[in-house]
Write a protein that holds these residues in place. Structure first.
Motif, PDB file in Angstrom:
ATOM      1  N   VAL A  92     -48.503  19.389   4.135  1.00 54.78           N
ATOM      2  CA  VAL A  92     -47.283  19.672   4.881  1.00 54.78           C
ATOM      3  C   VAL A  92     -47.577  19.367   6.347  1.00 54.78           C
ATOM      4  N   VAL A  93     -46.682  18.632   6.968  1.00 47.76           N
ATOM      5  CA  VAL A  93     -46.851  18.243   8.374  1.00 47.76           C
ATOM      6  C   VAL A  93     -45.681  18.816   9.164  1.00 47.76           C
ATOM      7  N   ILE A  94     -45.991  19.589  10.185  1.00 42.94           N
ATOM      8  CA  ILE A  94     -44.982  20.166  11.069  1.00 42.94           C
ATOM      9  C   ILE A  94     -45.250  19.630  12.469  1.00 42.94           C
ATOM     10  N   GLY A  95     -44.321  18.838  12.973  1.00 42.51           N
ATOM     11  CA  GLY A  95     -44.505  18.233  14.286  1.00 42.51           C
ATOM     12  C   GLY A  95     -43.207  17.618  14.759  1.00 42.51           C
ATOM     13  N   ASP A  96     -43.313  16.599  15.594  1.00 42.55           N
ATOM     14  CA  ASP A  96     -42.109  15.973  16.136  1.00 42.55           C
ATOM     15  C   ASP A  96     -41.285  15.294  15.047  1.00 42.55           C
ATOM     16  N   ALA A  97     -41.947  14.651  14.077  1.00 41.46           N
ATOM     17  CA  ALA A  97     -41.216  13.924  13.039  1.00 41.46           C
ATOM     18  C   ALA A  97     -40.566  14.865  12.036  1.00 41.46           C
ATOM     19  N   SER A  98     -41.224  15.946  11.717  1.00 39.30           N
ATOM     20  CA  SER A  98     -40.656  16.944  10.794  1.00 39.30           C
ATOM     21  C   SER A  98     -40.792  18.320  11.448  1.00 39.30           C
ATOM     22  N   PRO A  99     -39.882  18.637  12.361  1.00 42.45           N
ATOM     23  CA  PRO A  99     -40.056  19.823  13.215  1.00 42.45           C
ATOM     24  C   PRO A  99     -39.789  21.144  12.517  1.00 42.45           C
ATOM     25  N   HIS A 100     -38.882  21.153  11.555  1.00 37.15           N
ATOM     26  CA  HIS A 100     -38.491  22.412  10.926  1.00 37.15           C
ATOM     27  C   HIS A 100     -38.452  22.228   9.417  1.00 37.15           C
ATOM     28  N   ALA A 101     -38.644  23.340   8.704  1.00 32.63           N
ATOM     29  CA  ALA A 101     -38.738  23.281   7.250  1.00 32.63           C
ATOM     30  C   ALA A 101     -37.684  24.172   6.621  1.00 32.63           C
ATOM     31  N   LEU A 102     -37.183  23.707   5.485  1.00 32.33           N
ATOM     32  CA  LEU A 102     -36.254  24.482   4.665  1.00 32.33           C
ATOM     33  C   LEU A 102     -36.891  24.629   3.289  1.00 32.33           C
ATOM     34  N   ILE A 103     -37.090  25.885   2.874  1.00 31.86           N
ATOM     35  CA  ILE A 103     -37.740  26.173   1.601  1.00 31.86           C
ATOM     36  C   ILE A 103     -36.748  26.915   0.720  1.00 31.86           C
ATOM     37  N   GLY A 104     -36.588  26.455  -0.504  1.00 33.72           N
ATOM     38  CA  GLY A 104     -35.640  27.092  -1.410  1.00 33.72           C
ATOM     39  C   GLY A 104     -36.210  27.252  -2.799  1.00 33.72           C
ATOM     40  N   GLY A 105     -35.813  28.329  -3.444  1.00 38.54           N
ATOM     41  CA  GLY A 105     -36.235  28.557  -4.812  1.00 38.54           C
ATOM     42  C   GLY A 105     -35.708  29.881  -5.314  1.00 38.54           C
ATOM     43  N   CYS A 124     -33.947  20.135   9.812  1.00 38.72           N
ATOM     44  CA  CYS A 124     -34.940  20.559   8.815  1.00 38.72           C
ATOM     45  C   CYS A 124     -35.296  19.370   7.935  1.00 38.72           C
ATOM     46  N   THR A 125     -36.022  18.434   8.501  1.00 33.39           N
ATOM     47  CA  THR A 125     -36.383  17.236   7.748  1.00 33.39           C
ATOM     48  C   THR A 125     -37.455  17.511   6.701  1.00 33.39           C
ATOM     49  N   LEU A 126     -38.190  18.589   6.870  1.00 29.91           N
ATOM     50  CA  LEU A 126     -39.174  18.984   5.866  1.00 29.91           C
ATOM     51  C   LEU A 126     -38.495  19.913   4.867  1.00 29.91           C
ATOM     52  N   ARG A 127     -38.414  19.471   3.621  1.00 33.39           N
ATOM     53  CA  ARG A 127     -37.763  20.266   2.572  1.00 33.39           C
ATOM     54  C   ARG A 127     -38.787  20.567   1.481  1.00 33.39           C
ATOM     55  N   ILE A 128     -38.852  21.822   1.084  1.00 30.74           N
ATOM     56  CA  ILE A 128     -39.722  22.235  -0.010  1.00 30.74           C
ATOM     57  C   ILE A 128     -38.852  22.910  -1.052  1.00 30.74           C
ATOM     58  N   ALA A 129     -38.808  22.333  -2.241  1.00 29.93           N
ATOM     59  CA  ALA A 129     -37.966  22.858  -3.310  1.00 29.93           C
ATOM     60  C   ALA A 129     -38.855  23.400  -4.418  1.00 29.93           C
ATOM     61  N   MET A 130     -38.684  24.681  -4.709  1.00 25.66           N
ATOM     62  CA  MET A 130     -39.381  25.273  -5.837  1.00 25.66           C
ATOM     63  C   MET A 130     -38.635  24.902  -7.127  1.00 25.66           C
ATOM     64  N   PRO A 131     -39.251  25.120  -8.297  1.00 22.35           N
ATOM     65  CA  PRO A 131     -38.565  24.783  -9.552  1.00 22.35           C
ATOM     66  C   PRO A 131     -37.189  25.431  -9.650  1.00 22.35           C
ATOM     67  N   LYS A 132     -36.206  24.629 -10.038  1.00 22.23           N
ATOM     68  CA  LYS A 132     -34.806  25.040 -10.243  1.00 22.23           C
ATOM     69  C   LYS A 132     -34.082  25.337  -8.924  1.00 22.23           C
ATOM     70  N   ALA A 133     -34.637  24.944  -7.798  1.00 20.90           N
ATOM     71  CA  ALA A 133     -33.967  25.176  -6.516  1.00 20.90           C
ATOM     72  C   ALA A 133     -32.717  24.307  -6.409  1.00 20.90           C
ATOM     73  N   ARG A 134     -31.679  24.840  -5.772  1.00 18.55           N
ATOM     74  CA  ARG A 134     -30.425  24.112  -5.605  1.00 18.55           C
ATOM     75  C   ARG A 134     -30.160  23.843  -4.129  1.00 18.55           C
ATOM     76  N   ARG A 135     -29.673  22.639  -3.867  1.00 19.70           N
ATOM     77  CA  ARG A 135     -29.159  22.236  -2.558  1.00 19.70           C
ATOM     78  C   ARG A 135     -30.199  22.334  -1.442  1.00 19.70           C
ATOM     79  N   VAL A 136     -31.458  22.239  -1.800  1.00 16.35           N
ATOM     80  CA  VAL A 136     -32.502  22.146  -0.789  1.00 16.35           C
ATOM     81  C   VAL A 136     -32.790  20.673  -0.510  1.00 16.35           C
ATOM     82  N   LEU A 137     -32.956  19.907  -1.575  1.00 15.00           N
ATOM     83  CA  LEU A 137     -33.094  18.455  -1.445  1.00 15.00           C
ATOM     84  C   LEU A 137     -31.704  17.851  -1.321  1.00 15.00           C
ATOM     85  N   SER A 138     -31.627  16.543  -1.225  1.00 19.79           N
ATOM     86  CA  SER A 138     -30.327  15.891  -1.122  1.00 19.79           C
ATOM     87  C   SER A 138     -29.541  16.096  -2.411  1.00 19.79           C
TER      88      SER A 138
END
Length: 921
Positions: A405-418, A590-604
């Motif tokens: 996981v990279v957190i920086g200028d290119a991927s500044p914020h993360a959205l995690i769902g599950g 939130c360009t960094l997206r982390i989707a746990m199994p069965k997560a909804r609307r976290v990814l595109s």
């Protein structure tokens, strides 16, 4: 005349002779040309006859016999004999040459008989792939080379595949088993050639939910084989397109035009090969699917992806090898532009293929080292990385390789769902542990907030059983599901820090954190990561908190990246966050997206990778959830007993001496007054402050009322909640007592609520024990004491703190008056109005707003300059809040506090814990 006529006749005769000669020559040439043409025709006819029937049969042809003795034909027969020998020599050697070609271009399992390799695990390093892969054999007639007439010459037939060509296979009626055998033969040859993991196979069959090449299903428990949903061709195409874009970008940046070129130059396998087998069953695809398939095919080979299309009705551009089945054993394939009939290899024994697939799967699992542990995420040495440019840490593994996981200028914020139980909390611990192990507290600071009813982060702060804490943590907030204000306070803190960093950057004439740290090496500029679990609770209401939080979050999300302030927002379900409908700024950042199994609307919306993700895995995506950015990672168990605490203990032992203890905010527990820094730091002052409760802020502080001589410096507690009312008044009195010298003030207390008598008596004992003058006035004596205080209001120099419990209960008695005298209520109003200027302040508890109004009269609302409301609706408080609308819904353990001298709007506070009587000194 006669002579002239004779001369003329002679000339005519001469001209005729010349003409006859020319005609004769022309006729001779024509005769020769005819004879030459006839000879050439006879030669050609002879050649044709020999080619078609053989030289022996041609020699018996009457046309040949008739002209056999002609001199011209002798040369023809000699020439044809030479051609015959050369032709049949090459004809007989052709199959040998083809066999040599296949042996060289299809070594090992790519071209040898199955008995020599089937069931063995491949060892090919996977740098350069074989050029050809055997599918069968072809035959030619042996001719008259000394062999028995009709003898057939056999040669191997192989087709290009990896890095070279796609395959297009067309079936004939009742040939599906043969096609499966053909595809199975190719795939098992490929999988048995390379070391496990070098090739990944994707299967899609529009007509079958399961049982697509079932002999390979042992591989489905590894990454080597994926069977795709027949109704979701778009998912497979998106996945392949994503690999193409990602690999193309990687290879182009490295200066290569293809993955094959990169492999050849570097000598190592950068990416696995991928083979996608698509069974179309002749069904027409949607136009968009066809377009996407052709786009994928056009760039696939350069990215190491080969397509095998079975009965997919479309024509692909580029290198495509076609195989058309004639029957169950024969097919026609295009070899260098010409058609060739191929005798397909017999189907491999199903049991042997299944055994071979199992062995490859076991080897792949063994190669990956089996399930990885949390310890595998940690570096050998703690705190060696630097965060000036970015934060980078592995969170899991895929095929034995770490996924970062990279957190920086290119991927500044993360959205995690599950959803609940999907492993979201475990992922957070894996992420935090990996980051904290790599970066010191000087490089990386954490602010943690958990809105759900739980204590996921509580162990990161010092506790009763474990005094250690996570040195990187500055704030740990748990059980804040009802304290949305605390989330708002965190956002305000981050906004203030953002402004501070922006000002420093401006002073140093830089724009980014890395530049600021370079220009100001002595400054303290760690990267900040704020983790808000179940963040949607922050926006649960349609009120001021939601409006302010939305505005602050958008600003931090937009500008935080440049100053090293990053958000990690986690939720079970992000679908219902109404506050962001029509305001996509936060999610776009939130360009960094982390989707746990069965997560909804976290990814595109079109990315369904989380639907099929197995348990204990997560889809890590640094490209705003678009499918081509997917990385599947197995997340080690970081939340098991003793796992994370073990790392925390190591970090604490290393950094605790130089790190500040984190602030723990637990919404389920009331703070203790004596443990509050605001209380312990009180000292003697001329203008004391009565502490009423703890503020809901990032820094630990308390809210109080300064008791100066200004009008209205009295305090009212409103509501029927006895415990909180006692707590507020108790805290106010105790805090004031710490700011007065013994004898400097008199504390006058009167309890008009019988159930509070014991608590008030205990407070009186505490005051007396601290050396203060204390008066406990009985309810029957209150009116007289009020009269006395009013009469002596300006004649006494000592400070007086009048604390009344249940003032509304005394109103009937206070309203009574003797003829010619003011009532006790009138005198109480005098104390409220004139007391502050004369060193007397009233702290009172009214169990209803209307009863406070009755006490103050029509013009006395200004005499209560500060108040704390408990179980009182906000609509009732407007008269005491400068007429503004008050948004307040009572909730247990909380009070709404307003001080007209300092507040523009009320704020929520937490009353301190009310101890049992006799617990104090």
């Amino acid at each position: 005349m006669g002579r002239k006529a004779g001369e003329q006749r002679a000339r005519v005769i001469s001209a005729l002779d010349q003409l006859r000669k020319q005609i004769g020559l022309a006729l001779g040439a024509a005769t020769n040309a005819r004879k030459s043409a006839e000879n050439q025709l006879a030669k050609l006819e002879l050649e044709q006859s020999i080619v078609q029937a053989g030289i022996e049969q041609a020699a018996a042809d009457p046309r040949v016999v008739e002209r056999a003795n002609e001199p011209e034909m002798a040369g023809v027969f000699a020439w044809l004999d030479t051609v015959r020998k050369q032709f049949y020599g090459e004809w007989s050697d052709g199959p040998n040459r083809l066999r040599e070609l296949v042996a060289a271009s299809a070594p090992g399992a790519a071209g040898k008989p199955p008995g020599e390799w089937l069931g063995r695990v491949g060892t090919h390093s996977g740098v350069i792939a074989p050029e050809l892969w055997r599918i069968g054999s072809a035959v030619v007639d042996g001719g008259d080379t000394g062999r028995t007439p009709g003898t057939e010459l056999t040669f191997d037939v192989a087709v290009p595949l990896l890095d070279e060509s796609h395959l297009s296979i067309t079936s004939a009626p009742k040939t599906r088993p043969s096609i499966d055998a053909l595809v199975e033969n190719l795939l098992i040859r490929v999988l048995s050639t390379f070391e496990p993991g070098a090739v990944r196979v994707h299967l899609w069959d529009v007509g079958q939910l399961t049982a697509v090449l079932p002999n390979f299903y042992a591989l489905s428990r590894t990454s080597a084989l994926t069977v795709h949903d027949p109704t979701r061709l778009v998912d497979l195409l998106d996945e392949l397109a994503g690999h193409i874009r990602r690999i193309h970008a990687h290879t182009m940046q490295a200066g290569y035009t293809s993955l094959q070129a990169a492999r050849r130059d570097t000598g190592r396998r950068i990416e696995p090969w991928r083979i996608a087998v698509l069974y179309g069953n002749g069904e027409e695809l949607q136009p968009e699917q066809l377009r996407e398939l052709k786009r994928v095919a056009s760039g696939a080979l350069a990215a190491g992806i080969s397509l095998i299309l079975v009965d997919v009705p479309t024509a692909l551009g580029g290198a495509v090898e076609s195989i058309s089945l004639l029957d169950e054993r024969h097919a026609i394939t295009s070899m260098t532009g010409s058609d060739l009939v191929v005798r397909l290899d017999r189907p491999l024994p199903a049991g042997q293929v299944g055994t071979a697939a199992s062995r490859i799967a076991e080897a792949l699992i063994a190669k990956q080292g089996g399930p990885r542990s949390f310890a595998d995420l940690l570096p050998t040495e703690l705190g060696k990385d630097r965060s000036a440019r970015e934060l980078r840490a592995p969170v899991g593994f895929y095929e034995g390789e770490p996924v970062e996981v990279v957190i920086g200028d290119a991927s500044p914020h993360a959205l995690i769902g599950g959803p609940s139980g999907s492993g979201k909390t475990n992922f957070l611990y894996a992420l935090l542990g990996s980051l904290c192990a790599r970066y010191s507290p000087e490089e990386f600071a954490l602010y943690l907030l958990d809105f759900k009813e739980g204590v996921s982060f509580a162990g990161l702060a010092p506790g009763r059983k474990d005094e250690s804490w996570l040195p990187h943590a500055r704030l740990v907030g748990v059980n804040v599901n009802t304290d949305r204000e605390f989330g708002l306070a965190l956002l305000r803190f981050l906004a203030d820090e953002l402004r501070r960093r922006s000002a420093a950057a401006k002073d140093h004439e830089v724009t980014h954190l890395a530049e600021l740290r370079e220009q100001d090496p002595d400054g303290h500029w760690p990267r900040i990561v704020a983790v808000i679990d179940e963040f949607q609770y922050l926006f649960a209401g349609r009120d001021t908190v939601t409006a302010l939080a939305t505005s602050l979050l958008e600003d931090i999300a937009r500008r935080g990246r440049s100053q090293g302030i990053h958000l990690v927002l986690a939720s079970q379900d992000v679908a219902g966050i109404e506050a962001f409908w029509g305001k996509p700024a936060v999610f776009e950042q939130c360009t960094l997206r982390i989707a746990m199994p069965k997560a909804r609307r976290v990814l595109s919306e079109t990315n369904q990778a989380a639907v099929s993700a197995p348990k204990w895995h997560a889809v890590v995506n640094h490209d705003s959830g678009v499918a081509h950015g997917n990385q599947l990672a197995h997340i080690p168990d970081a939340s098991a007993k003793g796992v994370f605490p073990g790392l925390q203990q190591r970090l604490w032992e290393r950094y605790a001496a130089s790190s500040q203890r984190p602030r723990l905010f637990d919404g389920a527990h009331a703070p203790v007054l004596e443990e509050s820094r605001a209380f312990t730091e009180l000292e003697y002052v001329s203008r004391p402050k009565a502490l009423l409760g703890q503020s809901i802020e990032v820094t630990e502080s308390a809210r109080g009322v300064e008791l100066s001589g200004a009008p209205g410096r009295n305090v009212a507690v409103l509501g029927t909640t006895q415990k909180e009312a006692l707590s507020i008044l108790n805290s106010a009195v105790r805090s004031l007592a710490r700011q007065y010298q013994p004898g400097e003030a008199v504390f006058v207390l009167s309890c008009l609520v019988e159930t509070c008598t014991e608590a008030v008596s205990g407070l009186c004992d505490w005051l007396a024990g601290a050396g203060h003058k204390v008066e406990l006035v009985a309810p029957a004596d209150l009116s007289g004491r009020v009269h006395a205080l009013a009469d002596d209001l300006s004649d006494v120099d000592i400070k007086r703190i009048v604390t009344l419990y249940g003032v509304d209960a005394a109103l009937p008695a206070l309203e009574q008056k003797s003829p010619g005298q003011a009532s006790g209520l009138d005198q109480l109003r005098v104390l409220l109005k004139q007391g502050p200027a004369n060193g007397l302040h009233v702290l009172g508890w009214w169990r209803g707003v209307s009863r406070l109004k009755d006490t103050l009269g029509f013009t006395g609302t200004d005499d209560i300059g500060a108040w704390a409301a408990l179980d009182v609706q906000g609509s009732e408080l407007s008269p005491f809040c400068a007429g503004q609308v008050v948004h307040w819904a009572p909730r247990p353990g909380r009070a709404l506090f307003f001080d007209r001298s300092t507040h523009s709007a009320p704020e929520v506070i937490i009353p301190f814990h009310q101890p049992d009587p006799g617990d104090e000194e």
